[in-house]
Design a protein around this motif. Structure first.
Motif, mmCIF file in Angstrom:
data_model
loop_
_atom_site.group_PDB
_atom_site.id
_atom_site.type_symbol
_atom_site.label_atom_id
_atom_site.label_comp_id
_atom_site.label_asym_id
_atom_site.label_seq_id
_atom_site.Cartn_x
_atom_site.Cartn_y
_atom_site.Cartn_z
ATOM 1 N N ILE A 29 -6.449 3.753 -8.579
ATOM 2 C CA ILE A 29 -6.730 4.478 -7.341
ATOM 3 C C ILE A 29 -6.963 5.948 -7.669
ATOM 4 O O ILE A 29 -6.140 6.585 -8.315
ATOM 5 N N GLY A 30 -8.107 6.464 -7.219
ATOM 6 C CA GLY A 30 -8.421 7.863 -7.454
ATOM 7 C C GLY A 30 -8.684 8.591 -6.159
ATOM 8 O O GLY A 30 -9.156 8.006 -5.185
ATOM 9 N N GLY A 31 -8.386 9.895 -6.163
ATOM 10 C CA GLY A 31 -8.598 10.692 -4.964
ATOM 11 C C GLY A 31 -9.559 11.855 -5.143
ATOM 12 O O GLY A 31 -9.797 12.607 -4.199
ATOM 13 N N VAL A 32 -10.146 11.985 -6.363
ATOM 14 C CA VAL A 32 -11.075 13.074 -6.636
ATOM 15 C C VAL A 32 -12.232 12.526 -7.458
ATOM 16 O O VAL A 32 -12.013 11.799 -8.438
ATOM 17 N N ARG A 33 -13.445 12.882 -7.076
ATOM 18 C CA ARG A 33 -14.616 12.482 -7.841
ATOM 19 C C ARG A 33 -14.532 13.061 -9.252
ATOM 20 O O ARG A 33 -14.098 14.192 -9.460
ATOM 21 N N ALA A 34 -14.989 12.283 -10.245
ATOM 22 C CA ALA A 34 -14.880 12.723 -11.629
ATOM 23 C C ALA A 34 -15.835 13.860 -11.967
ATOM 24 O O ALA A 34 -15.472 14.791 -12.685
ATOM 25 N N GLY A 35 -17.074 13.797 -11.489
ATOM 26 C CA GLY A 35 -18.082 14.772 -11.857
ATOM 27 C C GLY A 35 -17.990 16.062 -11.056
ATOM 28 O O GLY A 35 -17.187 16.212 -10.138
ATOM 29 N N ILE B 114 -3.097 14.176 -2.843
ATOM 30 C CA ILE B 114 -1.898 13.391 -2.535
ATOM 31 C C ILE B 114 -2.065 12.641 -1.222
ATOM 32 O O ILE B 114 -1.721 11.448 -1.115
ATOM 33 N N GLU B 115 -2.607 13.305 -0.225
ATOM 34 C CA GLU B 115 -2.792 12.675 1.085
ATOM 35 C C GLU B 115 -3.769 11.508 1.007
ATOM 36 O O GLU B 115 -3.645 10.522 1.743
ATOM 37 N N ARG B 116 -4.716 11.575 0.097
ATOM 38 C CA ARG B 116 -5.664 10.479 -0.055
ATOM 39 C C ARG B 116 -5.050 9.262 -0.741
ATOM 40 O O ARG B 116 -5.376 8.126 -0.403
ATOM 41 N N VAL B 117 -4.180 9.507 -1.736
ATOM 42 C CA VAL B 117 -3.737 8.385 -2.570
ATOM 43 C C VAL B 117 -2.352 7.847 -2.219
ATOM 44 O O VAL B 117 -2.129 6.623 -2.290
ATOM 45 N N GLU C 196 1.460 3.278 -1.105
ATOM 46 C CA GLU C 196 2.604 2.703 -0.393
ATOM 47 C C GLU C 196 2.244 1.355 0.208
ATOM 48 O O GLU C 196 3.007 0.377 0.083
ATOM 49 N N ARG C 197 1.093 1.284 0.867
ATOM 50 C CA ARG C 197 0.671 0.007 1.468
ATOM 51 C C ARG C 197 0.338 -1.024 0.397
ATOM 52 O O ARG C 197 0.653 -2.208 0.541
ATOM 53 N N ALA C 198 -0.311 -0.574 -0.664
ATOM 54 C CA ALA C 198 -0.684 -1.505 -1.731
ATOM 55 C C ALA C 198 0.549 -2.124 -2.364
ATOM 56 O O ALA C 198 0.593 -3.331 -2.631
#
Length: 297
Positions: free
Chosen positions: A67-73, A85-88, A93-95
């Motif tokens: 699970i990632g919350g920031v684009r790599a490029g 943090i808010e994205r992931v 928690e649900r996962a």
């Protein structure tokens, strides 16, 4: 008893939470990006869509979900640590609650994000080669697996312009990955939870990524489980002159080669196809028996 080719590398096993991944069952790591701007549009997931995707990849044979919350490029806006943090974290928690059998990996270079997800992750996937020097220590503290990567010294979200390796990219990557893995051992991460990632496309031209892929066996020889993340990447697109939506066959060719050469973990957007290719190659190698064997009986 299967007959194994003695010339083939027998890779180090990845062992986490009572599960073992090796040549007989390479782990498929599914990608779920909680980003609105992932390079692959089908990997951009809202919260509810990400949960639906989690159900889907679990059914398709994923062993690990990254699970990632920031684009790599470098394209796209900056993302603060708090926003990441808010994205992931809510998704993790649900996962964890809905799919406790799935190993969860967090794709981040920030130690603060990993700490905020304590108790929810099995792997810290540091795709930017220790840009935050505290991150490996956090992985050790959380008793999580740790992906050590190679980016040629480039900072996070940097595209590989004018990259040059004096000794060649493979030699540089082998040296740096061995050093990073040794540091992980020193701070208490056991070898079976240290994952080596040559990190195709990160700090690498297309020629560099192809060179690393074809020498996957040398990375396996370092003695740690090896992760290959080739899925729909630019080196596939540039090699075949194809856009990101049309890179499945090229990706699967890379998967087949890397598993044949001893990769233990394959990071994938196309989980079902990747699972089938990995299993077939494992059987051709002689490490996995056929699921059924009726012919001639």
């Amino acid at each position: 008893m299967l007959s194994q080719d003695p010339t083939l590398r027998q890779p180090a096993a990845l062992i986490m939470r009572g599960r073992r991944f090796d040549a007989s069952h390479p782990a498929v790591m599914a990608v779920i990006n909680r980003t609105p701007d992932s390079f692959y549009s089908q990997a951009r997931h809202t919260f509810d869509d990400a949960l639906r995707r989690l159900d889907e990849v679990a059914g398709h044979g994923a062993d690990i979900v990254d699970i990632g919350g920031v684009r790599a490029g470098q394209d796209g806006p900056e993302v603060s640590e708090e926003a990441e943090i808010e994205r992931v974290r809510p998704f993790l928690e649900r996962a964890r609650a809905e799919h406790p059998e799935i190993l969860l990996s967090l794709d981040t270079w920030r130690s603060g994000v990993a700490l905020a997800c304590a108790g929810l992750i099995d792997v810290v996937n540091d795709t930017w080669a220790g840009a935050d020097p505290e991150l490996a220590g956090v992985a050790a503290r959380l008793e999580a697996g740790h992906v050590v990567s190679h980016t040629g010294g480039l900072p996070p979200r940097t595209d590989p312009h004018h990259v040059h390796y004096e000794r060649g990219v493979v030699a540089d990557a082998l040296t740096e990955l061995a050093r990073s893995a040794a540091h992980d051992r020193e701070i208490g991460i056991p070898a079976e939870r240290i994952i080596i990632d040559p990190t195709l496309d990160f700090g690498k031209t297309t020629a560099d990524s192809l060179a690393c892929l074809r020498r996957t066996d040398l990375f396996v020889d370092l003695g740690y489980p090896v992760l290959v993340a080739a899925s729909r990447k630019d080196f596939v697109g540039e090699t075949l002159d194809l856009p990101v939506d049309d890179r499945l066959e090229g990706t699967l060719a890379a998967v087949a080669v890397s598993v044949w050469l001893g990769a233990t973990v394959i990071r994938a957007h196309d989980v079902r196809a990747t699972r089938r290719v990995a299993d077939m190659v494992s059987s051709i190698r002689g490490d996995r028996p056929p699921a059924h064997s009726q012919r001639g009986v």
